[in-house]
Scaffold this motif. Structure first.
Motif, PDB file in Angstrom:
ATOM      1  N   ALA A 110       0.796  -1.227   0.000  1.00  0.00           N
ATOM      2  CA  ALA A 110       0.000   0.000   0.000  1.00  0.00           C
ATOM      3  C   ALA A 110       0.829   1.277   0.000  1.00  0.00           C
ATOM      4  CB  ALA A 110      -0.937   0.010   1.214  1.00  0.00           C
ATOM      5  N   LEU A 111       2.025   1.208   0.574  1.00  0.00           N
ATOM      6  CA  LEU A 111       2.826   2.418   0.722  1.00  0.00           C
ATOM      7  C   LEU A 111       4.109   2.400  -0.087  1.00  0.00           C
ATOM      8  CD1 LEU A 111       2.550   2.757   4.610  1.00  0.00           C
ATOM      9  CD2 LEU A 111       1.124   3.880   2.899  1.00  0.00           C
ATOM     10  N   ARG A 165      -1.507   6.004   4.839  1.00  0.00           N
ATOM     11  CA  ARG A 165      -1.766   6.277   3.421  1.00  0.00           C
ATOM     12  C   ARG A 165      -2.690   7.480   3.236  1.00  0.00           C
ATOM     13  NH1 ARG A 165      -1.324   3.781  -1.481  1.00  0.00           N
ATOM     14  NH2 ARG A 165      -2.952   4.249  -3.008  1.00  0.00           N
ATOM     15  N   TRP A 166      -3.736   7.579   4.050  1.00  0.00           N
ATOM     16  CA  TRP A 166      -4.735   8.626   3.865  1.00  0.00           C
ATOM     17  C   TRP A 166      -4.415   9.907   4.621  1.00  0.00           C
ATOM     18  CZ3 TRP A 166      -9.459   4.900   4.646  1.00  0.00           C
ATOM     19  CH2 TRP A 166      -9.673   4.196   3.455  1.00  0.00           C
ATOM     20  N   PRO A 306       6.951   6.942   5.029  1.00  0.00           N
ATOM     21  CA  PRO A 306       6.143   5.809   5.408  1.00  0.00           C
ATOM     22  C   PRO A 306       6.968   4.592   5.740  1.00  0.00           C
ATOM     23  CG  PRO A 306       5.253   6.898   3.457  1.00  0.00           C
ATOM     24  CD  PRO A 306       6.570   7.495   3.739  1.00  0.00           C
TER      25      PRO A 306
END
Length: 363
Positions: A110-111, A165-166, A306
């Protein structure tokens, strides 16, 4: 103290507070009401923060807050309690301790963040230490309990990664974003608690004290510190700190409940504590180590992206934004509060970098 280690210490306070849950639940709260206990932990704390901040979600943050609240609270709490009831002897805590491995894998997907070697070693060693502390010979391995424990761990890991992520919506304070998730998660648990456990028991003075502790310290304060850490530190390093929760619960069981800790448990303590410390050390992913080996050495910013070493950190050009202060305390929707700047040639970038079995609660 170095700023990075101050951030680590504040983040570590969250799982330490969660480690008091088992003691408070068994000694102060009504028996056989785990779902109501979860709802009464999350919902009043969320409503209190909502009243203080007076901010509501807007746009996509309505469904994002609902999803993050479900992952971190609404799904995690019931699954945790189900696993704890069906897996005696701390087996549920062992499953929860596997969270850093899931976070590392999800972070890559995801990152695009590959954890450094210290974080990976800690993600492997911390569950081993927790296993030695809480897992007893002959512990039952109920299939439903195992499934619930793994599902709860996966839900919390996904919520952790999506938090990074958000980030958080522009103009919204982090306490406000925390309140949205606590309210959403608490509202999800209430109908389930009513259906499974019936009406909540009338609390006595001890129960009120227990709910106050779990709501204010173990939920509002702890989740705020936890997701503040998610905003400032690599997610794999943050997840490794979660091992402090079962360790705190086991230590309180020994100190207060007269539960036995033998040499094996003490050795597990040492392994898990060392793993949490090693997991906070700066490290580069293997690909970056190979690249940096061919040229001049460059400084690594240990908490700027991240992963354990983002592109900006590898160039030594990242420092924290001054806005990352007490207002950065958030649950699952905190935005990374660092900015990339070009250091002047004369000034390098600043690095910020018993007798009875022990039952353990992981949040």
């Amino acid at each position: 103290m170095d700023r990075r280690w101050s951030d680590v210490a504040l983040t570590a306070a969250a799982p330490t507070a969660w480690g008091t849950t088992y003691l408070v639940t068994t000694e102060l709260l009504p028996a056989d009401r785990p779902l109501w206990s979860g709802a009464l932990r999350a919902l009043p704390a969320g409503l209190l923060l909502l009243a203080l901040t007076r901010r509501r979600p807007h746009g996509v943050w309505w469904w994002r807050s609902a999803l993050l609240g479900a992952l971190n609270i609404g799904a995690f709490f019931p699954l945790l309690f189900l696993a704890a009831y069906r897996l005696p002897g701390g087996t549920a805590a062992v499953l929860g301790a596997a969270q850093p491995l899931l976070v590392a894998a999800l972070g890559v997907v995801a990152l695009g963040a590959r954890p450094g070697r210290p974080a990976l070693l800690a993600a492997l060693a911390a569950p081993l230490g927790v296993t030695l502390v809480v897992l007893r010979p002959g512990a039952a391995l109920d299939p439903l309990g195992i499934a619930a424990g793994l599902a709860g761990t996966a839900a919390m890991a996904a919520g952790l990664v999506l938090t990074r992520r958000w980030g958080r919506p522009a103009g919204a304070g982090t306490l406000a974003a925390t309140s949205w998730q606590l309210v959403a998660g608490g509202l999800m648990i209430v109908p389930l608690a009513a259906a499974v456990e019936g009406a909540p028991a009338a609390p006595d003075r001890a129960a009120l004290l227990g709910y106050a502790w779990l709501g204010l310290v173990g939920t509002a304060g702890a989740y705020a510190l936890w997701f503040r850490g998610v905003a400032l530190l690599p997610v794999t390093r943050v997840s490794v700190l979660g091992a402090l929760s079962p360790l705190t619960a086991a230590a309180l069981g020994w100190l207060v409940l007269d539960q036995a800790l033998g040499p094996v448990q003490l050795a597990g303590f040492a392994v898990a504590v060392i793993a949490t410390v090693v997991g906070q050390l700066p490290g580069q992913p293997a690909s970056n180590r190979r690249q940096s080996g061919a040229g001049p050495s460059r400084s690594t910013h240990s908490g700027s992206g991240p992963g354990d070493n983002s592109a900006a950190a590898a160039r030594g050009r990242t420092k924290r934004c001054a806005a990352a202060g007490p207002a950065a305390y958030d649950s699952s929707s905190i935005q990374r509060t660092s900015s990339t700047v070009q250091p002047s040639p004369a000034r390098p970038a600043i690095s910020r970098t018993s007798r009875r079995p022990t039952r353990v609660s992981s949040s």
